[in-house]
Design an enzyme around this catalytic site. Structure first.
Site, PDB file in Angstrom:
ATOM      1  N   ASN A 143     -61.054  26.204 -32.955  1.00 37.08           N
ATOM      2  CA  ASN A 143     -60.653  27.062 -34.076  1.00 37.08           C
ATOM      3  C   ASN A 143     -60.702  26.359 -35.433  1.00 37.08           C
ATOM      4  O   ASN A 143     -60.906  26.979 -36.457  1.00 37.08           O
ATOM      5  CB  ASN A 143     -59.274  27.672 -33.833  1.00 37.08           C
ATOM      6  CG  ASN A 143     -58.185  26.641 -33.674  1.00 37.08           C
ATOM      7  OD1 ASN A 143     -58.428  25.500 -33.280  1.00 37.08           O
ATOM      8  ND2 ASN A 143     -56.960  27.027 -33.978  1.00 37.08           N
ATOM      9  N   PRO A 167     -65.581  17.101 -28.497  1.00 35.08           N
ATOM     10  CA  PRO A 167     -65.261  18.369 -29.151  1.00 35.08           C
ATOM     11  C   PRO A 167     -65.267  19.519 -28.157  1.00 35.08           C
ATOM     12  O   PRO A 167     -65.768  19.381 -27.030  1.00 35.08           O
ATOM     13  CB  PRO A 167     -66.391  18.526 -30.165  1.00 35.08           C
ATOM     14  CG  PRO A 167     -67.560  17.856 -29.512  1.00 35.08           C
ATOM     15  CD  PRO A 167     -66.964  16.684 -28.745  1.00 35.08           C
ATOM     16  N   CYS A 275     -53.011  28.148 -34.536  1.00 31.46           N
ATOM     17  CA  CYS A 275     -51.794  27.803 -33.798  1.00 31.46           C
ATOM     18  C   CYS A 275     -50.527  27.966 -34.626  1.00 31.46           C
ATOM     19  O   CYS A 275     -49.441  28.147 -34.085  1.00 31.46           O
ATOM     20  CB  CYS A 275     -51.880  26.375 -33.253  1.00 31.46           C
ATOM     21  SG  CYS A 275     -52.150  25.123 -34.534  1.00 31.46           S
ATOM     22  N   SER A 436     -49.559  23.852 -44.193  1.00 34.58           N
ATOM     23  CA  SER A 436     -50.342  22.714 -43.706  1.00 34.58           C
ATOM     24  C   SER A 436     -51.107  22.055 -44.851  1.00 34.58           C
ATOM     25  O   SER A 436     -52.089  22.601 -45.365  1.00 34.58           O
ATOM     26  CB  SER A 436     -51.325  23.173 -42.623  1.00 34.58           C
ATOM     27  OG  SER A 436     -52.067  22.091 -42.134  1.00 34.58           O
TER      28      SER A 436
END
Length: 471
Positions: A143, A167, A275, A436
């Site tokens: 994501n 990854p 998330c 964030s």
């Protein structure tokens, strides 16, 4: 693959599909156990010379990487959009922030300080120094395919560690692009190694190999628990950013316009596949109807469409499995009494016909027994719940095994401090849905993870060694 400074070709290939069009975007090679072992050995061999370099030396290389990422922003953004459907405007932001992580930790590489400790004896001298952990396995999600690589790899390299990167199989192409930048910027051979392949096969090798000293992982709580179990035999260091079930609390004294705008962006950007997004929306009784009306109006303005469209905010979900999960959660909620106020269906018309698009969805009259309240949605669904008192909503917000992020909107200063301190979450946003940032520590409490990344938390990749000397 990129192992010990060389690009490795393999016979097995992985098809990378664009979820917005359903078409194959790229084909990349896959490796197995042997190549993973080779990558670990390469990182292990490179560790000593890399760790013995000065912080200044490492900083200069990381600075070059940051500059190169910014120079290639548009091309990298298009790779992200084509791989996982992220709206191009958000992809550009991700690239810019990824460059900033390399810039930030280039600076932090020069600030790894130790301590001179006061001694209890005249003939003794005591110090504590910081040294890099060693080889780090970096496992990243789909994501934020570049941002998570940047945060983890930049921190590890700044600390003097070497890395083996795996990854997500959904988004491997952007990792290849980043490793091309590493090569262009003169990162020494073996310092960073790239492996792409089945998670179960590759991760098992990383867990069992004693030369891997730390694992940093972002993904589901279920996988995080498996990593904890699998790393026990070799007692590896772990940094785990796992699932979330974030409450979004709006009190009656809040600025409703700001709360509505903050929630709409937080919940539906990137189709809710974040998330830290709001998962449970708690609205105080006295403003419930007004908030719901304003929220529906705001969500109706959001553009659902292909990621390459400059006007799109809501792109596709990652795959058909995600569609099925979202449909099941909505079906369960409606069967138990919830009402669909907006959306609630797959989008199959126009440019969205061939992709995995789902309409932004608002569920009203939601109750705590519904699955949508207990599971991480990871899709564009906002369940709205009534509450009466502050004490009640805090109890309900904390009633989950997750503890990553929480949000609260209020103008009451005393309440701001009470609620922020009582919420059992690693990150709390008060009147702020964009929490964030590079300068801050990021990580969760309870089953949402272990450790912190970002900010000054380079220590997560360092060991503290105490030295006691009697001359």
């Amino acid at each position: 693959m990129y192992i010990n400074g060389e690009w490795i070709k393999t016979e097995k290939h992985l098809e990378v599909k664009n979820p917005g069009t359903g078409e194959v975007y790229w084909k990349v090679g896959m490796v197995g156990k042997k190549e993973t072992e080779d990558a670990i050995e390469s990182a292990y061999t490179a560790f000593e010379p890399w760790s013995e370099e000065t912080g200044l030396y490492r900083a200069k290389i990381l600075e070059k990487i940051a500059v190169k990422i910014k120079e290639r922003q548009e091309g990298l953004a298009k790779v992200i959009t084509n791989e996982m459907g992220k709206p191009i405007t958000l992809a550009r932001t991700e690239v810019a922030k990824s460059a900033d992580y390399f810039k930030w930790f280039a600076e932090e590489a020069r600030r790894v300080y130790g301590d001179v400790i006061p001694t209890p004896a005249k003939n003794k001298r005591m110090t504590a120094i910081k040294q890099p952990v060693g080889v780090v396995a970096v496992i990243t999600p789909w994501n934020f395919p570049l941002l998570m690589l940047a945060r983890k790899v930049a921190t590890a390299l700044a600390a003097g560690c070497t890395v083996v990167v795996r990854p997500s199989s959904e988004t491997p192409t952007i990792a290849i692009e980043l490793f091309e930048i590493f090569e262009e910027c003169g990162l020494p051979n073996g310092v960073a190694n790239l492996i792409i392949g089945p998670a179960s096969e590759l991760s098992d090798v990383l867990l069992k190999n004693e030369k891997v000293k730390k694992i940093t992982f972002t993904g589901s709580t279920a996988i995080g628990k498996e990593l904890i179990k699998g790393s026990a035999d070799t007692v590896k260091r772990l940094s785990l950013e796992l699932g979330g079930n974030a409450p979004f609390i709006v009190f009656e004294d809040a600025d409703l316009e700001k709360a509505v705008e903050g929630l709409a962006y937080l919940k539906f950007r990137q189709a809710g596949q974040v998330c830290v997004t709001a998962n449970r929306v708690y609205i105080q009784d006295s403003i419930y109807e007004e908030f719901e009306k304003k929220f529906v109006e705001k969500v109706a303005e959001l553009k659902v469409g292909l990621g390459i469209d400059e006007q799109s905010l809501v792109g596709p979900v990652i795959n058909e499995k995600a569609i099925t999960k979202i449909e099941n959660l909505i079906e369960d909620a409606v069967e138990k009494g919830a009402e669909t106020k907006y959306g609630g269906h797959r989008v199959t018309d126009g440019e969205c016909a061939k992709g995995t698009f789902f309409s932004p969805t608002i569920l009203s009259n939601v109750t705590e027994d519904m699955k949508v309240m207990k599971e991480e949605i990871f899709g564009p669904v906002a369940p709205i719940i009534r509450f009466n008192s502050e004490e009640e909503v805090i109890k309900r917000a904390n009633n989950t095994n997750y503890g990553l992020t929480a949000y609260c909107y209020t103008k009451d200063l005393a309440r701001i401090y009470r609620v922020s301190e009582k919420l059992e979450y690693g990150v709390v946003g008060i009147n702020d849905s964009a929490t964030s940032v590079i300068e801050s520590p990021f990580g969760g409490m309870k089953e949402s993870g272990l450790g912190r990344e970002g900010g000054k938390h380079i220590d997560e990749f360092l060991e503290t060694k105490f030295i006691s000397i009697i001359p």
